[in-house]
Design an enzyme around this catalytic site. Structure first.
Site, PDB file in Angstrom:
ATOM      1  N   HIS A 212       0.990  -1.326   0.055  1.00 28.80           N
ATOM      2  CA  HIS A 212      -0.086   0.138   0.099  1.00 28.80           C
ATOM      3  C   HIS A 212       0.915   1.108   0.046  1.00 28.80           C
ATOM      4  CE1 HIS A 212      -2.894   2.915   1.818  1.00 28.80           C
ATOM      5  NE2 HIS A 212      -3.712   2.002   1.526  1.00 28.80           N
TER       6      HIS A 212
ATOM      7  N   ASP B 282       3.147  -4.472   7.918  1.00 30.23           N
ATOM      8  CA  ASP B 282       1.932  -3.701   7.742  1.00 30.23           C
ATOM      9  C   ASP B 282       0.688  -4.847   8.012  1.00 30.23           C
ATOM     10  OD1 ASP B 282      -0.276  -2.445   6.724  1.00 30.23           O
ATOM     11  OD2 ASP B 282       0.500  -2.003   4.950  1.00 30.23           O
TER      12      ASP B 282
ATOM     13  N   GLN C 146      -4.635  -4.839   7.147  1.00 28.56           N
ATOM     14  CA  GLN C 146      -5.653  -5.635   6.611  1.00 28.56           C
ATOM     15  C   GLN C 146      -5.485  -6.747   7.585  1.00 28.56           C
ATOM     16  OE1 GLN C 146      -7.996  -4.988   4.538  1.00 28.56           O
ATOM     17  NE2 GLN C 146      -7.028  -2.979   3.859  1.00 28.56           N
TER      18      GLN C 146
ATOM     19  N   LYS D 153     -10.161   0.041  10.266  1.00 27.10           N
ATOM     20  CA  LYS D 153     -10.541  -1.257   9.630  1.00 27.10           C
ATOM     21  C   LYS D 153     -10.995  -2.447  10.668  1.00 27.10           C
ATOM     22  CE  LYS D 153      -7.072  -0.065   6.107  1.00 27.10           C
ATOM     23  NZ  LYS D 153      -7.779   0.638   5.192  1.00 27.10           N
TER      24      LYS D 153
ATOM     25  N   CYS E 101      -4.798   2.391  -3.794  1.00 27.22           N
ATOM     26  CA  CYS E 101      -3.310   2.909  -3.172  1.00 27.22           C
ATOM     27  C   CYS E 101      -2.282   1.773  -3.378  1.00 27.22           C
ATOM     28  CB  CYS E 101      -3.762   3.148  -1.496  1.00 27.22           C
ATOM     29  SG  CYS E 101      -4.912   4.522  -1.315  1.00 27.22           S
TER      30      CYS E 101
HETATM   31  C1  LIG Z   1      -2.409  -2.681   3.671  1.00 28.09           C
HETATM   32  C2  LIG Z   1      -2.918  -1.379   4.138  1.00 28.09           C
HETATM   33  N1  LIG Z   1      -1.807  -0.558   4.790  1.00 28.09           N
HETATM   34  C3  LIG Z   1      -2.121   0.506   5.134  1.00 28.09           C
HETATM   35  C4  LIG Z   1      -3.135   1.128   4.963  1.00 28.09           C
HETATM   36  C5  LIG Z   1      -3.431   2.640   5.496  1.00 28.09           C
HETATM   37  O1  LIG Z   1      -4.088   2.592   6.551  1.00 28.09           O
HETATM   38  P1  LIG Z   1      -4.839   3.929   7.037  1.00 28.09           P
HETATM   39  O2  LIG Z   1      -5.453   4.511   5.975  1.00 28.09           O
HETATM   40  O3  LIG Z   1      -5.701   3.684   8.281  1.00 28.09           O
HETATM   41  O4  LIG Z   1      -3.590   4.880   7.563  1.00 28.09           O
HETATM   42  C6  LIG Z   1      -4.400   0.601   4.472  1.00 28.09           C
HETATM   43  C7  LIG Z   1      -5.581   1.351   4.124  1.00 28.09           C
HETATM   44  O5  LIG Z   1      -6.221   1.039   3.241  1.00 28.09           O
HETATM   45  C8  LIG Z   1      -3.918  -0.734   3.818  1.00 28.09           C
HETATM   46  O6  LIG Z   1      -5.016  -1.493   3.205  1.00 28.09           O
END
Ligand SMILES: Cc1ncc(COP(=O)(O)O)c(C=O)c1O
Length: 417
Positions: free
Chosen positions: A136, A213, A216, A239, A375
């Site tokens: 992401h 990360d 998810q 999430k 993203c």
């Molecule tokens: C895999 C992953 N990492 C990081 C993020 C970023 O999360 P946040 O928007 O809560 O900062 C997301 C958000 O969609 C994500 O799906």
């Protein structure tokens, strides 16, 4: 006129079995959307919220708001206790050894930025940061920009044909020059659990720091940061059925000690005069200013709610829904699912159909899915795609949601194909 009336064959195209969610009525947002004719299938972007979490959010304000960590009065002590109770609950949820190893940020994105700035001085020109081809933007851009600032090399681990990080190539690319490995637990586009254990072993063998990360992954199974044995683990509340405005950063004690403070202000310091300052250790040294108090307290309620559910029933429900989603997509002419999703979501493209047109027609029929690059622009570029449609599931979704989605999909494809 309903969709079934437009095309009588839809009635025949039903799911293999009725799938009921016993938790659906715990989520007023999902019920409100349904009453509006909206079917919410975008939980990987943000999840709907349980009533218990909404009660806690309102309860903090309605019961008398107060700032944390600074007041000696009763409301302040009460707010601080509730705020710190969430830290302890989140630590238990992640199986962190101690609550003090969890830093509250404003989002997962902010946690990655904290790491990139907090570790900046640890890198020398020529050092390598390794990420993967499916990250992401939140786990790409902070490292890319750090690499540009410090003349580091950003190394990207390629994927194999099924959408998993390629371990053979990883073994070649993670070298003594690697100072940090930052990878996803569960891809937000491909829905596949990544082979974290061998990748983290490779990083450890080279003395590199590791960042996982879990934005998810944290939602679909109880992550255990001690079993993962990573240095840092990042996720976000919204999430995980909690409020937005809160991210979580877990760090191993020795890894946390390598971080320099990156935002400066109230409550993160031990002492200051006009010339200099000394700072608190983690977690408070990384929580400058008034934190999102209500949201943190409400996250605690969301974790309590999740903890009250039968975890194996949740996993079974998610697995059943996901299998139906995949099989329904695979049955449709021209539909190609990206990668080999294991859980919770599926991204797909349709031959000859633009993802934005499809999402538009789905939206016109009350189906809320995500379309675009999710993203993860470089991943989509690598797949030769400008975008894809993603369906993602929460505990509140049921078989009727999927049926409505497939009915709408058939209707849209009839027009577009
Ligand atoms: C895999 C992953 N990492 C990081 C993020 C970023 O999360 P946040 O928007 O809560 O900062 C997301 C958000 O969609 C994500 O799906």
């Amino acid at each position: 006129m309903g969709i079934a009336a437009l095309n009588p064959s839809y009635g025949l195209d039903c799911l293999h079995m009725p799938i009921h969610s016993p938790w659906r009525t715990d989520f007023p947002g999902i019920l409100a959307l349904a009453a509006e004719g909206q079917t919410y299938l975008d939980s990987a972007a943000t999840a709907q919220k349980p009533q218990a979490m909404l009660d806690a959010l309102l309860g903090y304000y309605a019961g008398g708001a107060a700032n944390v960590h600074r007041a000696q009065h009763l409301p302040g002590e009460r707010a601080t206790r509730a705020f710190e109770a969430t830290r302890a609950k989140a630590a238990r949820w992640l199986n962190a050894p101690a609550a003090e190893q969890l830093i509250f940020t404003r989002s997962a994105t902010e946690a990655f930025n904290l790491l990139a700035y907090g570790l900046e001085q640890r890198f020398q020109p020529g050092d390598e940061i390794v990420i993967s081809a499916l990250e992401h933007h939140a786990n790409l851009l902070p490292w890319q920009q750090l690499a540009l600032r410090r003349q580091l090399k950003l190394v990207v681990l390629p994927l194999d044909h099924s959408g998993l990080i390629n371990l053979d190539q990883a073994a070649q690319l993670i070298t003594p020059r690697t100072r940090l490995l930052a990878i996803s637990q569960l891809s937000n586009v491909l829905g596949s659990w990544q082979p974290l254990a061998p990748l983290l072993t490779l990083a450890r063998a080279q003395g590199a720091l590791s960042v996982v990360d879990g934005a998810q992954g944290v939602v679909h199974g109880r992550p255990d940061v001690q079993a993962l044995d990573c240095d840092f683990y990042v996720c976000s509340s919204h999430k995980l059925y909690g409020p937005d405005g809160v991210g979580l950063l877990y760090g191993r004690n020795d890894a946390l000690q390598q971080l320099a403070p990156w935002q400066f202000g109230g409550e993160m310091l031990l002492h200051t005069d006009y010339a200099s300052a000394t700072f608190r250790p983690a977690p408070l040294g990384f929580e400058a200013g008034t934190p999102p108090i209500a949201a943190v307290i409400a996250l605690g309620a969301a974790i309590d709610y999740l903890g009250s559910l039968d975890a194996s029933a949740v996993s079974a429900h998610e697995a059943t829904l996901h299998a139906e989603l995949l099989s329904g997509l695979q049955q449709r002419r021209g539909v190609r699912v990206l990668g080999s999703p294991n859980v919770a979501l599926a991204s797909f493209v349709v031959e000859g159909v633009h993802h934005a047109d499809l999402a538009h027609l789905l939206s016109e029929q009350g189906i809320a899915v995500r379309a675009g690059h999710h993203c993860a622009m470089p991943l989509l570029q690598g797949l030769g795609l400008s975008g894809a449609v993603r369906v993602s599931l929460g505990v509140y979704n049921d078989g009727d949601d999927l049926q409505r989605f497939f009915n709408a999909l058939d209707q849209a494809l009839e027009l577009l194909q």
